[in-house]
Design an enzyme around this catalytic site. Sequence first.
Site, mmCIF file in Angstrom:
data_model
loop_
_atom_site.group_PDB
_atom_site.id
_atom_site.type_symbol
_atom_site.label_atom_id
_atom_site.label_comp_id
_atom_site.label_asym_id
_atom_site.label_seq_id
_atom_site.Cartn_x
_atom_site.Cartn_y
_atom_site.Cartn_z
ATOM 1 N N GLN A 1 0.879 -1.186 0.101
ATOM 2 C CA GLN A 1 -0.138 0.106 0.024
ATOM 3 C C GLN A 1 0.821 1.261 0.078
ATOM 4 O O GLN A 1 1.841 1.218 0.659
ATOM 5 C CB GLN A 1 -0.992 0.046 1.319
ATOM 6 C CG GLN A 1 -2.091 -1.331 1.279
ATOM 7 C CD GLN A 1 -2.804 -0.846 2.353
ATOM 8 O OE1 GLN A 1 -2.969 -1.865 3.032
ATOM 9 N NE2 GLN A 1 -3.533 0.245 2.734
ATOM 10 N N GLN B 1 2.141 -11.724 10.014
ATOM 11 C CA GLN B 1 2.626 -10.429 9.636
ATOM 12 C C GLN B 1 1.701 -9.130 9.772
ATOM 13 O O GLN B 1 2.443 -8.033 9.955
ATOM 14 C CB GLN B 1 2.495 -10.694 7.876
ATOM 15 C CG GLN B 1 3.309 -9.808 6.966
ATOM 16 C CD GLN B 1 2.301 -9.357 5.674
ATOM 17 O OE1 GLN B 1 1.314 -9.055 5.742
ATOM 18 N NE2 GLN B 1 3.173 -9.205 4.590
ATOM 19 N N LEU C 1 1.605 -6.175 1.984
ATOM 20 C CA LEU C 1 0.508 -6.857 1.226
ATOM 21 C C LEU C 1 1.215 -7.310 -0.001
ATOM 22 O O LEU C 1 0.786 -8.471 -0.722
ATOM 23 C CB LEU C 1 -0.338 -5.617 0.720
ATOM 24 C CG LEU C 1 -1.064 -6.007 -0.348
ATOM 25 C CD1 LEU C 1 -2.312 -6.732 -0.095
ATOM 26 C CD2 LEU C 1 -1.628 -4.635 -1.346
ATOM 27 N N ARG D 1 -8.809 -8.853 4.527
ATOM 28 C CA ARG D 1 -7.557 -8.403 5.327
ATOM 29 C C ARG D 1 -7.737 -7.013 5.767
ATOM 30 O O ARG D 1 -7.371 -6.434 6.677
ATOM 31 C CB ARG D 1 -6.091 -8.835 4.736
ATOM 32 C CG ARG D 1 -5.105 -8.247 5.461
ATOM 33 C CD ARG D 1 -3.679 -8.622 4.468
ATOM 34 N NE ARG D 1 -2.660 -8.266 5.014
ATOM 35 C CZ ARG D 1 -1.805 -7.223 4.857
ATOM 36 N NH1 ARG D 1 -2.267 -6.569 4.147
ATOM 37 N NH2 ARG D 1 -0.481 -7.037 5.457
#
Length: 311
Positions: A10, A249, A92, A116
Amino acid sequence: MSLAFVFPGQGSQSIGMLSDLANKFPQVQITFAEASYNLGYDLWDLIASGPAEALNETHRTQPAMLAAGIAVWRSWQSVSDIQPSYLAGHSLGEYTALVAAGALDFGDAIKLVEQRGQFMQQAVPVGEGAMAAILGLEDDVVRAVCTEASEKGVAEAVNFNSPGQVVIAGAAQAINTAIELAKEKGAKRALLLPVSVPSHCALMKPAAEKLAEVLENISIKTPSIPVIHNVSVATARTEADIKQLLAQQLHNPVRWVETVQYLAAQGVDTLVESGPGKVLAGLTKRIDKSIIGMPMFDQASLEKVQQAVGE
């Protein structure tokens, strides 16, 4: 030459991204059509026309960036037989890497990263969390600043992007305190990032628990190309291990400096950033000057990579 392909996360999204590549490679539109089918809305129209506010909502940004990374990867595969020795992704981007490695089905991944994003936003209401970039301090100093600021709430160093560039995340009040402390310690810059979710810190544990439940029903195969994971800076081969790492993560740091150093230690000399932007290619130069970092997001940059790898 030893190649690694890496995929951005992102922050690299923009309205109009990949428009140039889409004019040349049908793989772009095919990839986004597949993504749109799985999401139930026109993802290509969103990135082509906006509005930016909608694209920047995390549950839309994540599918958009994953689809963009895979669209570039598929475009590359349509003109080259050369395979990278390793894959990795920033946050991501790790999901994009797993799709490229054949470990995760693209349709499953698109729906998974949408969820997510939703889980992450649900974990911390807008305005209660924050992230900030700290430039010009040693990692340990940034960690110490976070420890001091944590009297006001969660504050953690979460993205180790390059030497002297660390992102912190946590509760908004604690992060604002950490920014002031970092400036007092001599940071060149310490600034809030325009994000709605404090990624990779302890506040994301509820999101990680929900993600782990969803992952139970998703099939993950052994990657055909080794994927270096953010949490472990190592490869994982079993379905259970990969699922565990993906859940962890969410509330663990992105160890990007170590990832690039690991690739260098394996003999990688060229790192190709597959997807919008040039963030990871730029970080590469600051982490290890022995590795050439090359962005690949339009026809010109793809052709440049082709020339560099000898095709």
